[in-house]
Design a protein around this motif. Structure first.
Motif, PDB file in Angstrom:
ATOM      1  N   THR A 150       0.759  -1.394   0.204  1.00 31.22           N
ATOM      2  CA  THR A 150      -0.061  -0.055  -0.106  1.00 31.22           C
ATOM      3  C   THR A 150       0.827   1.305   0.024  1.00 31.22           C
ATOM      4  OG1 THR A 150      -0.194  -0.280   2.537  1.00 31.22           O
ATOM      5  CG2 THR A 150      -2.025  -1.214   1.106  1.00 31.22           C
ATOM      6  N   LYS A 151       2.021   1.202   0.741  1.00 33.43           N
ATOM      7  CA  LYS A 151       2.582   2.607   0.819  1.00 33.43           C
ATOM      8  C   LYS A 151       3.948   2.516  -0.050  1.00 33.43           C
ATOM      9  CE  LYS A 151       0.060   4.200   4.062  1.00 33.43           C
ATOM     10  NZ  LYS A 151      -0.958   5.426   3.794  1.00 33.43           N
ATOM     11  N   GLY A 152       4.286   1.175  -0.321  1.00 29.95           N
ATOM     12  CA  GLY A 152       5.620   1.126  -1.276  1.00 29.95           C
ATOM     13  C   GLY A 152       5.521   0.859  -2.746  1.00 29.95           C
ATOM     14  N   THR A 153       4.296   1.413  -3.061  1.00 29.47           N
ATOM     15  CA  THR A 153       3.959   1.210  -4.559  1.00 29.47           C
ATOM     16  C   THR A 153       5.122   1.911  -5.387  1.00 29.47           C
ATOM     17  OG1 THR A 153       2.563   3.317  -4.421  1.00 29.47           O
ATOM     18  CG2 THR A 153       1.481   0.846  -3.986  1.00 29.47           C
ATOM     19  N   SER A 154       5.779   2.847  -5.090  1.00 26.64           N
ATOM     20  CA  SER A 154       6.727   3.591  -6.047  1.00 26.64           C
ATOM     21  C   SER A 154       7.911   2.794  -5.878  1.00 26.64           C
ATOM     22  CB  SER A 154       6.947   5.201  -5.366  1.00 26.64           C
ATOM     23  OG  SER A 154       7.313   5.151  -4.106  1.00 26.64           O
ATOM     24  N   LEU A 155       8.214   1.771  -4.914  1.00 33.87           N
ATOM     25  CA  LEU A 155       9.275   1.178  -4.770  1.00 33.87           C
ATOM     26  C   LEU A 155       9.604  -0.021  -5.623  1.00 33.87           C
ATOM     27  CD1 LEU A 155       9.740   1.360  -0.887  1.00 33.87           C
ATOM     28  CD2 LEU A 155      10.769   2.886  -2.512  1.00 33.87           C
ATOM     29  N   ASN A 156      10.557  -0.345  -5.992  1.00 36.87           N
ATOM     30  CA  ASN A 156      10.952  -1.595  -6.625  1.00 36.87           C
ATOM     31  C   ASN A 156      11.633  -2.703  -5.505  1.00 36.87           C
ATOM     32  OD1 ASN A 156      12.157  -3.725  -8.375  1.00 36.87           O
ATOM     33  ND2 ASN A 156      13.782  -2.648  -9.099  1.00 36.87           N
ATOM     34  N   TRP A 157      10.461  -3.046  -4.921  1.00 33.33           N
ATOM     35  CA  TRP A 157      10.675  -4.125  -3.753  1.00 33.33           C
ATOM     36  C   TRP A 157      10.786  -5.642  -4.065  1.00 33.33           C
ATOM     37  CZ3 TRP A 157       6.868  -7.513  -2.390  1.00 33.33           C
ATOM     38  CH2 TRP A 157       5.614  -6.887  -2.515  1.00 33.33           C
ATOM     39  N   ALA A 158      11.338  -6.289  -3.118  1.00 30.50           N
ATOM     40  CA  ALA A 158      11.052  -7.740  -3.290  1.00 30.50           C
ATOM     41  C   ALA A 158      11.095  -8.116  -1.698  1.00 30.50           C
ATOM     42  CB  ALA A 158      12.091  -8.569  -4.082  1.00 30.50           C
ATOM     43  N   MET A 159      10.482  -9.383  -1.372  1.00 28.00           N
ATOM     44  CA  MET A 159      10.469  -9.786  -0.211  1.00 28.00           C
ATOM     45  C   MET A 159      11.095 -11.245  -0.162  1.00 28.00           C
ATOM     46  SD  MET A 159       7.270 -10.095   2.766  1.00 28.00           S
ATOM     47  CE  MET A 159       7.381  -8.589   3.032  1.00 28.00           C
ATOM     48  N   LEU A 160      12.379 -11.344   0.476  1.00 26.56           N
ATOM     49  CA  LEU A 160      12.898 -12.621   0.574  1.00 26.56           C
ATOM     50  C   LEU A 160      12.121 -13.498   1.908  1.00 26.56           C
ATOM     51  CD1 LEU A 160      14.965 -14.581  -0.306  1.00 26.56           C
ATOM     52  CD2 LEU A 160      16.550 -13.529   1.191  1.00 26.56           C
ATOM     53  N   CYS A 161      11.723 -14.764   1.487  1.00 33.58           N
ATOM     54  CA  CYS A 161      10.899 -15.430   2.468  1.00 33.58           C
ATOM     55  C   CYS A 161      11.417 -16.854   2.645  1.00 33.58           C
ATOM     56  CB  CYS A 161       9.600 -15.315   1.955  1.00 33.58           C
ATOM     57  SG  CYS A 161       8.474 -13.745   1.753  1.00 33.58           S
ATOM     58  N   PRO A 162      12.639 -17.058   3.455  1.00 32.14           N
ATOM     59  CA  PRO A 162      13.384 -18.392   3.783  1.00 32.14           C
ATOM     60  C   PRO A 162      12.400 -18.815   4.759  1.00 32.14           C
ATOM     61  CG  PRO A 162      14.479 -16.425   4.351  1.00 32.14           C
ATOM     62  CD  PRO A 162      13.570 -15.747   4.118  1.00 32.14           C
ATOM     63  N   GLY A 163      12.562 -20.268   4.795  1.00 31.27           N
ATOM     64  CA  GLY A 163      11.927 -21.153   5.559  1.00 31.27           C
ATOM     65  C   GLY A 163      12.994 -20.983   7.041  1.00 31.27           C
ATOM     66  N   LEU A 164      13.332 -21.969   7.623  1.00 31.38           N
ATOM     67  CA  LEU A 164      13.965 -22.193   8.834  1.00 31.38           C
ATOM     68  C   LEU A 164      15.555 -21.795   8.200  1.00 31.38           C
ATOM     69  CD1 LEU A 164      14.439 -22.532  11.913  1.00 31.38           C
ATOM     70  CD2 LEU A 164      14.913 -25.117  11.348  1.00 31.38           C
ATOM     71  N   MET A 165      16.092 -20.914   9.024  1.00 33.89           N
ATOM     72  CA  MET A 165      17.726 -20.826   8.711  1.00 33.89           C
ATOM     73  C   MET A 165      18.558 -21.273  10.016  1.00 33.89           C
ATOM     74  SD  MET A 165      17.570 -17.060   6.904  1.00 33.89           S
ATOM     75  CE  MET A 165      16.646 -16.081   7.856  1.00 33.89           C
ATOM     76  N   GLN A 166      19.463 -21.614   9.597  1.00 35.03           N
ATOM     77  CA  GLN A 166      20.672 -22.113  10.780  1.00 35.03           C
ATOM     78  C   GLN A 166      21.888 -21.900  10.444  1.00 35.03           C
ATOM     79  OE1 GLN A 166      19.186 -26.052  11.332  1.00 35.03           O
ATOM     80  NE2 GLN A 166      19.962 -26.703   9.386  1.00 35.03           N
ATOM     81  N   PRO A 167      22.820 -21.983  11.266  1.00 35.18           N
ATOM     82  CA  PRO A 167      24.246 -21.989  10.829  1.00 35.18           C
ATOM     83  C   PRO A 167      24.675 -22.997  10.219  1.00 35.18           C
ATOM     84  CG  PRO A 167      23.855 -21.422  13.227  1.00 35.18           C
ATOM     85  CD  PRO A 167      22.664 -21.831  12.854  1.00 35.18           C
ATOM     86  N   GLY A 168      25.599 -23.095   9.146  1.00 33.79           N
ATOM     87  CA  GLY A 168      26.006 -24.121   8.374  1.00 33.79           C
ATOM     88  C   GLY A 168      26.770 -23.666   6.927  1.00 33.79           C
ATOM     89  N   PRO A 169      27.514 -24.555   6.565  1.00 35.69           N
ATOM     90  CA  PRO A 169      28.155 -23.974   5.237  1.00 35.69           C
ATOM     91  C   PRO A 169      27.344 -23.634   4.115  1.00 35.69           C
ATOM     92  CG  PRO A 169      27.827 -26.678   5.250  1.00 35.69           C
ATOM     93  CD  PRO A 169      27.427 -25.948   6.595  1.00 35.69           C
ATOM     94  N   PRO A 170      27.704 -22.934   3.128  1.00 36.26           N
ATOM     95  CA  PRO A 170      26.970 -22.136   1.948  1.00 36.26           C
ATOM     96  C   PRO A 170      26.706 -23.298   0.944  1.00 36.26           C
ATOM     97  CG  PRO A 170      28.951 -21.569   1.814  1.00 36.26           C
ATOM     98  CD  PRO A 170      29.098 -22.228   3.363  1.00 36.26           C
TER      99      PRO A 170
END
Length: 243
Positions: A150-170
């Motif tokens: 609603t308020k960010g209509t002028s923005l080039n936005w994206a929402m990153l929605c990962p599941g569970l994150m934890q420490p570990g190798p990439p």
């Protein structure tokens, strides 16, 4: 590219800073504690001339806008805060999200990319509604999504929605697959996700054991590689390990 990373001292934020610097970007790290960030980064990053550190309050849109403007940032990555787990719990997550959106509307150059972090349950479920409508957890993420829409209509936005994150190798970015709005290869059918209690178990189990659990560094590697990718414009992006 000059990138503002908000919440840069956290588990994900520090990894984002590291990989942005490692790929030749200029980084402005917005943190509450300079010392916490420096302790989280390798020496080569903490002393890098490409790193600028700004201490401030992520709840202050004026402070965020000043950080964007003073360093001429053309991209913003928000890793600050995390929504309350239960629906009766409250956190600063929605207020931080609104402050980031307001600051970007005010100060980010037109076309600049904004990545907001939220959990996977803010993605759609097949047949309508959000995954959180089955689980009733992390519901504050909906407030940030609605504010963006609603308020960010002028923005080039994206929402990153990962599941569970934890420490570990990439994992290399190519070993992850992205889904738009609905998590990729989502296994729970619409009818099952709508059954009380059963839907909660099915959706939660799929999120935990369906390949959606990732390391912080894997998410950071993917994000940095896809930072400017236009196909994610105004999308919620969920990630999964390729099978």
């Amino acid at each position: 590219m000059q990138v503002l990373v908000i919440g840069a001292a956290g588990h994900l934020g520090s990894q984002v800073v590291y990989h942005l610097l490692s790929t030749g970007n200029l980084v402005t790290a917005f943190v509450r504690s300079r010392s916490k960030l420096l302790a989280a980064l390798p020496d080569a990053c903490s002393t890098s001339p490409s790193l600028t550190i700004v201490e401030g309050d992520a709840l202050s849109s004026s402070s965020l806008a000043a950080a964007i403007g003073s360093t001429a940032c053309t991209a913003v990555v928000n890793c600050a805060g995390w929504p309350g787990f239960f629906p009766w719990q409250t956190s600063t997550f929605p207020d931080i999200g609104r402050a980031v959106v307001d600051a970007c509307v005010e100060a980010l150059p037109q076309g600049g990319r904004v990545w907001m972090l939220a959990g996977m349950f803010v993605c759609d479920r097949p047949g309508g509604g959000l995954l959180m409508d089955s689980t009733h957890v992390y519901v504050e993420s909906r407030q940030v999504l609605e504010y963006l829409q609603t308020k960010g209509t002028s923005l080039n936005w994206a929402m990153l929605c990962p599941g569970l994150m934890q420490p570990g190798p990439p994992k290399p970015a190519q070993d992850l697959e992205a889904g738009y709005d609905i998590p990729p290869h989502w296994p729970v059918p619409s009818w099952l996700s709508r059954i009380p209690v059963v839907g909660f178990v099915a959706v939660s189990g799929a999120a935990m054991f369906g390949g959606y659990t990732l390391s912080f560094e894997s998410v950071a590697v993917w994000l940095v590689e896809n930072l400017e990718e236009e196909e994610y414009r105004r999308r919620r992006v969920a990630l999964r390990v390729r099978s």
